[in-house]
Design a protein around this motif. Structure first.
Motif, PDB file in Angstrom:
ATOM      1  N   PRO A  27       0.828  -1.216   0.000  1.00  0.00           N
ATOM      2  CA  PRO A  27       0.000   0.000   0.000  1.00  0.00           C
ATOM      3  C   PRO A  27       0.860   1.263   0.000  1.00  0.00           C
ATOM      4  O   PRO A  27       0.759   2.103   0.892  1.00  0.00           O
ATOM      5  CB  PRO A  27      -0.828  -0.142   1.286  1.00  0.00           C
ATOM      6  CG  PRO A  27      -0.023  -1.032   2.158  1.00  0.00           C
ATOM      7  CD  PRO A  27       0.747  -1.952   1.265  1.00  0.00           C
ATOM      8  N   ASN A  28       1.711   1.409  -1.011  1.00  0.00           N
ATOM      9  CA  ASN A  28       2.547   2.606  -1.118  1.00  0.00           C
ATOM     10  C   ASN A  28       1.831   3.645  -1.987  1.00  0.00           C
ATOM     11  O   ASN A  28       0.710   3.437  -2.443  1.00  0.00           O
ATOM     12  CB  ASN A  28       3.938   2.253  -1.674  1.00  0.00           C
ATOM     13  CG  ASN A  28       3.870   1.583  -3.043  1.00  0.00           C
ATOM     14  OD1 ASN A  28       2.801   1.480  -3.655  1.00  0.00           O
ATOM     15  ND2 ASN A  28       5.000   1.121  -3.538  1.00  0.00           N
ATOM     16  N   GLN A  29       2.512   4.743  -2.253  1.00  0.00           N
ATOM     17  CA  GLN A  29       1.897   5.839  -3.016  1.00  0.00           C
ATOM     18  C   GLN A  29       1.472   5.379  -4.416  1.00  0.00           C
ATOM     19  O   GLN A  29       0.382   5.729  -4.898  1.00  0.00           O
ATOM     20  CB  GLN A  29       2.885   7.002  -3.112  1.00  0.00           C
ATOM     21  CG  GLN A  29       2.252   8.277  -3.644  1.00  0.00           C
ATOM     22  CD  GLN A  29       3.233   9.446  -3.724  1.00  0.00           C
ATOM     23  OE1 GLN A  29       4.356   9.347  -3.231  1.00  0.00           O
ATOM     24  NE2 GLN A  29       2.814  10.531  -4.342  1.00  0.00           N
ATOM     25  N   LEU A  30       2.322   4.590  -5.073  1.00  0.00           N
ATOM     26  CA  LEU A  30       2.005   4.121  -6.426  1.00  0.00           C
ATOM     27  C   LEU A  30       0.696   3.331  -6.449  1.00  0.00           C
ATOM     28  O   LEU A  30      -0.168   3.549  -7.294  1.00  0.00           O
ATOM     29  CB  LEU A  30       3.133   3.227  -6.950  1.00  0.00           C
ATOM     30  CG  LEU A  30       4.373   3.905  -7.503  1.00  0.00           C
ATOM     31  CD1 LEU A  30       5.442   2.866  -7.828  1.00  0.00           C
ATOM     32  CD2 LEU A  30       4.051   4.733  -8.739  1.00  0.00           C
ATOM     33  N   ARG A  31       0.554   2.413  -5.506  1.00  0.00           N
ATOM     34  CA  ARG A  31      -0.655   1.574  -5.470  1.00  0.00           C
ATOM     35  C   ARG A  31      -1.880   2.408  -5.085  1.00  0.00           C
ATOM     36  O   ARG A  31      -2.930   2.323  -5.727  1.00  0.00           O
ATOM     37  CB  ARG A  31      -0.469   0.425  -4.471  1.00  0.00           C
ATOM     38  CG  ARG A  31      -1.649  -0.551  -4.441  1.00  0.00           C
ATOM     39  CD  ARG A  31      -1.430  -1.647  -3.397  1.00  0.00           C
ATOM     40  NE  ARG A  31      -2.302  -2.793  -3.632  1.00  0.00           N
ATOM     41  CZ  ARG A  31      -3.504  -2.943  -3.088  1.00  0.00           C
ATOM     42  NH1 ARG A  31      -3.985  -1.995  -2.298  1.00  0.00           N
ATOM     43  NH2 ARG A  31      -4.231  -4.021  -3.351  1.00  0.00           N
ATOM     44  N   ASN A  32      -1.727   3.222  -4.034  1.00  0.00           N
ATOM     45  CA  ASN A  32      -2.870   3.995  -3.543  1.00  0.00           C
ATOM     46  C   ASN A  32      -3.395   4.968  -4.595  1.00  0.00           C
ATOM     47  O   ASN A  32      -4.604   5.088  -4.800  1.00  0.00           O
ATOM     48  CB  ASN A  32      -2.490   4.756  -2.261  1.00  0.00           C
ATOM     49  CG  ASN A  32      -2.159   3.791  -1.122  1.00  0.00           C
ATOM     50  OD1 ASN A  32      -2.512   2.618  -1.175  1.00  0.00           O
ATOM     51  ND2 ASN A  32      -1.472   4.284  -0.105  1.00  0.00           N
ATOM     52  N   GLU A  33      -2.463   5.652  -5.293  1.00  0.00           N
ATOM     53  CA  GLU A  33      -2.891   6.622  -6.309  1.00  0.00           C
ATOM     54  C   GLU A  33      -3.535   5.903  -7.504  1.00  0.00           C
ATOM     55  O   GLU A  33      -4.519   6.377  -8.062  1.00  0.00           O
ATOM     56  CB  GLU A  33      -1.702   7.464  -6.769  1.00  0.00           C
ATOM     57  CG  GLU A  33      -1.306   8.518  -5.755  1.00  0.00           C
ATOM     58  CD  GLU A  33      -0.138   9.385  -6.220  1.00  0.00           C
ATOM     59  OE1 GLU A  33       0.350   9.171  -7.348  1.00  0.00           O
ATOM     60  OE2 GLU A  33       0.268  10.276  -5.445  1.00  0.00           O
TER      61      GLU A  33
END
Length: 406
Positions: free
Chosen positions: A185-191
């Motif tokens: 659940p890092n920025q890449l996945r969340n965005e």
């Protein structure tokens, strides 16, 4: 990046704990030093950042890929464990399934994407490749990702699948979303998930029987419902599998091949001297650049792997890209050689879950590289290539080039 001193005694040997984040931006920018660290640390490592085991040597990656009974896919091929959390979308019937369910659905896709079907598409794909080269020769200066690696597959594969012309701009963002979602659940996945609603809605609608052109690959999948091979609810999910599998692998594969051939002019010359090397030039680019970098499996039981004991229900991260450059398996692994015997690389995976879109990717890659080699004398990189960061895929966002006609 350090190997921490704590060691976990498992079975007969210790599993080294590494302080490595394979989903960090600096790792994506240059993964090779870390790949080397992972391979040298041991056959099995433990990544404290995400509490997962990792395998980066060819032997162990190949072993995990080829033992689906022990290392399952149905609990998710990303970091999320479907036994413990709800998937962000209905799971794939191909990628996120185990036998016997996987065997049944995979058989349908193997029929609609058979070598015979590919043979029937070859002339159409080759003609589209020639048209694309015509357009590029008029420009001379262009972006090899937007104007070539993306434009060519988008000009033929959606047609072959039977998609309507409207809304195709959703296809690449959708594929990128799917592969980002395999990460933590890092920025890449969340965005990616936050802005995914329109792409998901488009894809869901396109996969329905009424949306697909008669005679296309998508309609052929739905036709198997009548034969009782799959159900009416499974058919759209199988079409969905092709929307990601048939595009991203090809876009990143062609982008990687052009990037390699532009950087290694002696290999470009080899290809120009022998067009029959086009298929292998594409295949070697997939090994060398590994457009799909990683995948997870989950253990179904306690297992010993190369002396390390891994408990049941543990996530194991396979570094496909590190295996594809393992000096224990490849001679001069860090060199791009279009005459190399590439068979056995894990760029498309291996075993029962080998990439379902690989025949499409290979056909498109081969026809495109042959068309380029026949008519272009030189490819020069004219500016700084830009990476497209993704939790699973490695590819470029931009590659400015200039071509000289033959």
């Amino acid at each position: 990046m350090s190997t921490s001193s704590s060691q976990e005694i498992s079975g007969s040997s210790a599993v080294p704990h590494l302080d490595v984040d394979p989903f960090a931006m600096d790792f994506f920018a240059d993964p090779y030093p870390t790949h080397e660290l992972l391979r040298e640390a041991g056959p099995v490592v433990y990544l404290d950042k995400w509490n997962v085991y990792g395998v980066a040597r060819y032997a162990e990656v190949h072993a995990v890929l080829n033992d689906p009974a022990t290392f399952c896919s149905s609990r998710g091929v990303g970091l999320a464990d479907f036994a413990k959390e709800t998937p962000w979308r209905p799971p794939s019937l191909i990628l996120e399934a185990d036998p016997p369910e996987h065997t049944r659905t995979r058989a349908v896709l193997s029929k609609v994407l058979s070598p015979t079907v590919m043979k029937g598409l070859r002339d159409r794909f080759a003609a589209a490749a020639e048209e694309r080269v015509d357009a590029l020769l008029e420009k001379r200066n262009f972006d090899a990702i937007t104007d070539l690696a993306e434009a060519y597959p988008l000009s033929i594969f959606p047609d072959a699948l039977g998609l309507k012309p409207e809304g195709r701009e959703n296809l690449i963002p959708y594929a990128s979303l799917v592969f980002n979602a395999f990460g933590p659940p890092n920025q890449l996945r969340n965005e990616a998930i936050a802005r995914s609603a329109p792409h998901q809605a488009y894809v869901t609608e396109q996969c329905q029987r009424d949306s697909l052109t008669p005679g296309g690959i998508g309609a052929c999948i739905h036709a198997h419902v009548g034969e009782g091979a799959i159900t009416a609810t499974e058919a759209p999910l199988l079409v969905r599998s092709l929307l990601s599998a048939g595009l991203d692998t090809t876009v990143n594969g062609i982008g990687a091949a052009v990037y390699c051939l532009a950087r290694f002019p002696e290999q470009w010359q080899r290809l120009r001297n022998d067009f029959t090397l086009a298929r292998n030039a594409f295949e070697e680019a997939v090994r060398f650049e590994s457009p799909v970098q990683t995948f997870f499996r989950t253990t179904t039981r306690e297992v010993e792997l190369s002396g390390a004991t891994i408990g049941e229900g543990e996530k194991v991260l396979m570094f496909l890209a590190a295996a594809n450059r393992d000096p224990g398996r490849w001679d001069k692994p860090d060199s791009y050689d279009i005459t190399r015997r590439t068979s056995g690389h894990v760029g498309y995976g291996s075993g029962i879950h080998m990439c379902v879109g690989q025949l499409v990717a290979r056909l498109e890659g081969e026809t495109m590289l042959a068309a380029l080699a026949r008519r272009i004398a030189k490819i020069e990189i004219m500016g700084e290539p830009q990476r497209r960061f993704n939790n699973t895929l490695r590819g470029l966002d931009s590659l400015p080039v200039r071509i000289t006609p033959a």
